[in-house]
Design a protein around this motif. Structure first.
Motif, PDB file in Angstrom:
ATOM      1  N   PHE A 176       0.760  -1.196  -0.043  1.00 28.35           N
ATOM      2  CA  PHE A 176       0.011   0.102  -0.082  1.00 28.35           C
ATOM      3  C   PHE A 176       0.834   1.108   0.085  1.00 28.35           C
ATOM      4  N   HIS A 177       2.096   1.116  -0.043  1.00 30.74           N
ATOM      5  CA  HIS A 177       2.857   2.309   0.226  1.00 30.74           C
ATOM      6  C   HIS A 177       2.835   3.380  -0.892  1.00 30.74           C
TER       7      HIS A 177
ATOM      8  N   GLY B 115       4.899   1.665  -3.346  1.00 33.75           N
ATOM      9  CA  GLY B 115       4.049   0.400  -3.109  1.00 33.75           C
ATOM     10  C   GLY B 115       3.797  -0.223  -4.427  1.00 33.75           C
ATOM     11  N   MET B 116       3.583  -1.481  -4.541  1.00 34.85           N
ATOM     12  CA  MET B 116       3.298  -2.220  -5.676  1.00 34.85           C
ATOM     13  C   MET B 116       1.877  -1.556  -6.246  1.00 34.85           C
ATOM     14  N   PHE B 117       0.847  -1.492  -5.605  1.00 33.01           N
ATOM     15  CA  PHE B 117      -0.321  -1.458  -6.061  1.00 33.01           C
ATOM     16  C   PHE B 117      -0.510   0.107  -6.929  1.00 33.01           C
ATOM     17  N   ASN B 118       0.289   1.064  -6.366  1.00 36.38           N
ATOM     18  CA  ASN B 118       0.263   2.406  -7.192  1.00 36.38           C
ATOM     19  C   ASN B 118       1.253   2.348  -8.125  1.00 36.38           C
ATOM     20  N   ARG B 119       2.115   1.603  -8.319  1.00 36.42           N
ATOM     21  CA  ARG B 119       2.941   1.232  -9.466  1.00 36.42           C
ATOM     22  C   ARG B 119       2.255   0.509 -10.376  1.00 36.42           C
ATOM     23  N   VAL B 120       1.443  -0.336 -10.246  1.00 34.22           N
ATOM     24  CA  VAL B 120       0.588  -0.999 -11.176  1.00 34.22           C
ATOM     25  C   VAL B 120      -0.495  -0.032 -11.888  1.00 34.22           C
ATOM     26  N   LEU B 121      -1.067   0.963 -10.863  1.00 32.79           N
ATOM     27  CA  LEU B 121      -1.921   1.865 -11.448  1.00 32.79           C
ATOM     28  C   LEU B 121      -1.284   2.890 -12.261  1.00 32.79           C
ATOM     29  N   ASN B 122      -0.035   3.190 -12.065  1.00 31.33           N
ATOM     30  CA  ASN B 122       0.867   4.194 -12.728  1.00 31.33           C
ATOM     31  C   ASN B 122       1.092   3.644 -14.095  1.00 31.33           C
TER      32      ASN B 122
ATOM     33  N   GLY C 147      -1.524   4.190 -16.325  1.00 32.56           N
ATOM     34  CA  GLY C 147      -1.821   5.456 -16.497  1.00 32.56           C
ATOM     35  C   GLY C 147      -3.117   5.942 -15.635  1.00 32.56           C
ATOM     36  N   ILE C 148      -3.381   5.243 -14.728  1.00 32.57           N
ATOM     37  CA  ILE C 148      -4.569   5.653 -13.717  1.00 32.57           C
ATOM     38  C   ILE C 148      -3.934   6.538 -12.535  1.00 32.57           C
ATOM     39  N   ALA C 149      -4.889   7.437 -12.094  1.00 34.09           N
ATOM     40  CA  ALA C 149      -4.215   8.438 -11.008  1.00 34.09           C
ATOM     41  C   ALA C 149      -4.005   7.435  -9.840  1.00 34.09           C
TER      42      ALA C 149
ATOM     43  N   GLY D  46       0.335  15.341 -15.860  1.00 34.33           N
ATOM     44  CA  GLY D  46      -1.169  15.068 -16.215  1.00 34.33           C
ATOM     45  C   GLY D  46      -1.854  15.086 -14.847  1.00 34.33           C
ATOM     46  N   SER D  47      -2.621  14.271 -14.276  1.00 36.47           N
ATOM     47  CA  SER D  47      -3.323  13.933 -13.238  1.00 36.47           C
ATOM     48  C   SER D  47      -2.260  13.942 -11.974  1.00 36.47           C
ATOM     49  N   ASN D  48      -1.132  13.032 -12.185  1.00 34.62           N
ATOM     50  CA  ASN D  48      -0.427  12.700 -11.202  1.00 34.62           C
ATOM     51  C   ASN D  48       0.638  13.783 -10.740  1.00 34.62           C
ATOM     52  N   THR D  49       0.932  13.914  -9.547  1.00 33.90           N
ATOM     53  CA  THR D  49       2.124  14.765  -9.232  1.00 33.90           C
ATOM     54  C   THR D  49       3.402  13.742  -9.142  1.00 33.90           C
TER      55      THR D  49
END
Lengths: 310, 461
Positions: A145-146, A150-157, A160-162, B207-210
């Motif tokens: 969750f970091h 964190g892995m989840f945010n990397r996958v979202l990245n 291209g999802i916020a 974009g929307s990410n900082t």
């Protein structure tokens, strides 16, 4: 326990025999119960009465009762916004974790119950979360969750999802904690349900197949009814467990952000062991006890009718 | 019916008996303990063969734990009368309840490390022996120690605990990001407005990410307290609880509001990165370049410089443009001596505390962790000089402390309900980041803190 004691003398009701004789059975019963009563008194009854006692007091810094305030602690709780938040968070948490956890466990158990080569491997994998401590797995989830690595945010990245502030956004934190809790409790629920499935008499399925019943019909008419005692057990246990969740909260969010994951048990811990307000903490504990008690009674009244014992 | 009642009575009276038994058992046990402890102490006095062994409860994990065990080993080897056994007991928050359960008995550890905001609690607890009594007995010269640190731990000119690991907050910034944004990397922002300007320049969006936030602060009450104190603001009334028992929180003053407004403005502009309440999270964010400036404890500076893949700058914490810089309040922890343990054990604790104040021990400690040397003579030791030459940023932390103007504001607040006050500030900050009104959130936190203070004062004996 109490009931058994009251009733025994009445069963052998005979006005002529002496009190000593009348109570013989009860005395024997009491002797058998003595060890457990002793243990219960020391570890359950005494702390329970002490909790109720403390809930009428404000405590000093040593945690001793210092000032009798009657029902003030309870009154404060009922008007306290943070306690309302705490109750709401707890109920939501139970709602998120219990049904989802049991449905997923049931699904996995149904799959793992098929007789296939190497199914033992999957059974071990599915129940493996039972062998992991709450603390260790919570730390792993903390990494997942970091916010920045964190892995989840990397996958979202990647897609291209916020990014999502999993544990920092009050709207997401409870959900995130629930996800990790569901995963954590899956192993236990899975194992119990699988055990229940294996206990179902094979002949029932055989007869059903001869009658040409489809898989879904068998599931609805044989598996679920035969499994109902197990399901009832696991629902009750999960419900109580999720009311008492503490470890994940302490490690993942510490009740934050904005008190959105401040479940009652964590709130009790915070009041008692960080703020040294044993009075208000005890009052919360009593409220929690009453809630769980009522819920369990309700569950037995409503749920047990649907349970099919062999 | 009557019979049933009788049975019920009998049963409940049995239960009561058990309960009474349980209660009186524990009571008599504690009495036994007391007897034993007095026996023990007399024994200890008569037979003094072999070294006295005492335990030392601390809350230092990671590299801090290695450093503290190192220092303790040095002490054990330096003499043969005493042996100190360091025991890690979890975080400061976890250690205190553990101590509470043994405090005042003979099982209590001789030396306990307690965080700065537990000071008032420890004084009031009655479980501790003020070190002042040993200082007076030995005519020990405490003036060799850093005055700004002593100021915090002194109450009515009496020193209750021995300062040990002391830290203050500092501003850490990414020098490469500064250069990239066209800012002067050797001249970090000093005031709130300068922080805002720098944060705006440093924030990088995709974009929307900082991709990079300009500024961040751990959601932790300590930083708020420091930003209020550096403007000369008080946290509670009665001179921060130092002239008399504090009865009201005052951090919703002008000074407190300025801090909240700063954070609110930064947050609304999208220049503030919220990385929660976990130290490791915000440090990881800085290391990975997700945030360009943040505030950290001086005790974290050594590690951050070591781990960051870029040049790290260290500056003083910012103050409001309308005020003068007052300096910082000491944070960290001090060492307490238990009461109720044998005289010999107290003696061992006292010897250990004195050893810790020596320049050699302090120099080693400062270099290994980044905590201050309580004894400024340590800064003249060669290992400190070498370290400072290698990473001059460490010196900034010491400069900031020594530039502090002594006052009740920078002495720091003394209240027993500090942990609760911090929780309230944390909740207020979290609400603020979610779009709460600065004034309202601050007022709510003060109100809740006031209630806690009121309850604590009511139950005080």
């Amino acid at each position: 326990m109490k009931l058994a004691l009251h009733d025994t003398p009445n069963l052998s009701l005979n006005p002529k025999t002496s009190l000593w004789k009348q109570t013989q059975k009860a005395r024997v019963a009491f002797l058998y119960l003595l060890p457990s009563i002793l243990l219960f008194s020391v570890f359950i009854f005494y702390p329970m009465f002490k909790t109720i006692y403390l809930s009428f007091f404000l405590t000093d810094q040593q945690g001793e009762a210092a000032l009798f305030v009657g029902l003030d602690n309870y009154q404060d709780l009922l008007t306290s916004q943070s306690f309302h938040k705490s109750i709401k968070a707890t109920l939501l948490f139970v709602l998120y974790t219990v049904p989802a956890g049991i449905i997923i466990a049931l699904f996995l158990a149904l799959m793992a119950n098929e007789k296939l080569r190497g199914i033992g491997f999957f059974r071990v994998i599915y129940s493996s979360t039972m062998g992991i401590s709450v603390a260790a797995s919570s730390v792993v989830w903390l990494f997942l969750f970091h916010p920045s690595t964190g892995m989840f945010n990397r996958v979202l990245n990647l897609f291209g999802i916020a990014e999502i502030q999993w544990l920092l956004d009050p709207d997401w934190a409870l959900f995130s904690v629930s996800v990790s809790t569901i995963w954590l409790n899956l192993g236990f629920s899975f194992l119990i349900i699988l055990g229940g499935l294996q206990n179902i008499d094979e002949h029932l399925y055989e007869s059903a197949r001869i009658d040409g019943a489809s898989y879904w019909y068998q599931l609805r008419r044989i598996t679920i009814p035969m499994l109902s005692p197990t399901l009832f057990f696991i629902i009750t246990i999960s419900l109580i467990n999720s009311f008492q969740t503490f470890g994940q909260i302490d490690i993942l969010t510490k009740g934050g952000p904005s008190e959105s994951t401040n479940l009652i048990v964590y709130s009790i811990y915070k009041d008692a062991f960080i703020n040294y307000q044993f009075g208000t903490a005890s009052a919360q504990a009593v409220v929690l006890f009453i809630c769980v008690l009522l819920l369990t009674i309700l569950q037995f009244k409503l749920g047990e009718k649907k349970v099919h014992y062999q | 019916m009557a019979k049933k009642l009788k049975w019920f009575m009998m049963f409940s009276s049995f239960l009561c008996l058990f309960l009474l038994g349980a209660c009186s058992n524990s009571a008599s046990q504690s009495k036994n303990n007391e007897n034993e402890s007095s026996n023990n102490s007399s024994e200890d006095n008569t037979e003094e063969s072999g070294p006295v062994e005492v335990s030392f409860w601390h809350a230092m994990s990671g590299s801090g734990q290695e450093a503290i065990e190192d220092v303790v080993n040095d002490f054990n080897e330096s003499q043969d009368k005493y042996i100190v056994k360091p025991e890690f007991q979890g975080s400061y928050e976890e250690l205190l309840p553990k101590f509470r359960s043994v405090g005042g008995t003979k099982d209590a550890p001789a030396i306990v490390q307690t965080y700065e905001i537990g000071t008032k609690y420890m004084i009031d607890s009655g479980y501790i022996e003020p070190v002042q009594s040993f200082i007076d007995r030995d005519n020990y010269d405490i003036n060799q120690l850093e005055a700004n640190i002593l100021n915090y731990y002194k109450l009515d000119d009496k020193l209750y605990s021995m300062p040990f690991n002391s830290s203050t907050p500092v501003l850490l910034y990414n020098k490469e990001a500064f250069k990239e944004a066209g800012l002067d990397a050797e001249n970090p922002p000093k005031t709130f407005n300068e922080i805002k300007e720098a944060a705006a320049a440093l924030t990088k969006k995709n974009g929307s990410n900082t991709e990079r936030f300009g500024f961040s602060m751990l959601t932790y009450g300590w930083f708020f307290e420091e930003l209020v104190a550096t403007q000369g603001g008080l946290f509670v009334n009665n001179d921060n609880g130092r002239s008399d028992q504090a009865t009201e929180a005052t951090f919703n003053s002008e000074e407190g509001l300025r801090v909240f407004n700063l954070l609110n403005d930064l947050n609304n502009a999208g220049h503030f990165g919220n990385f929660g309440t976990n130290w490791d999270d915000i440090r990881a964010a800085f290391q990975t370049g997700k945030v360009a400036m943040y505030m950290d404890s001086s005790a974290g500076v050594t590690d951050t410089i070591k781990n960051a893949p870029f040049d790290v700058g260290v500056g003083f914490i910012p103050y409001a443009d309308e005020t003068e810089r007052q300096g910082v309040v000491i944070g960290g922890a001090s060492l307490w001596m238990s009461k109720g343990i044998s005289k010999a054990n107290q003696e061992a604790a006292w010897e250990f505390m004195k050893y810790l104040q020596t320049p050699e021990a302090q120099a080693k400690w400062h270099v290994a962790t980044g905590y201050f040397a309580i004894n400024p003579a340590a800064y003249d030791e060669q290992i400190v000089k070498d370290k400072w030459a290698e990473s001059p940023q460490l010196k900034v932390t010491v400069d900031q402390l020594q530039a502090t103007i002594p006052s009740v504001a920078t002495q720091g607040a003394l209240i027993s309900v500090f942990p609760e006050a911090r929780q309230q500030v944390v909740t207020a900050l979290e609400n603020l980041y979610q779009g709460g009104n600065p004034k309202e959130e601050l007022d709510k936190a003060v109100e809740a803190t006031n209630k806690a203070i009121e309850v604590a004062n009511k139950t005080k004996k």
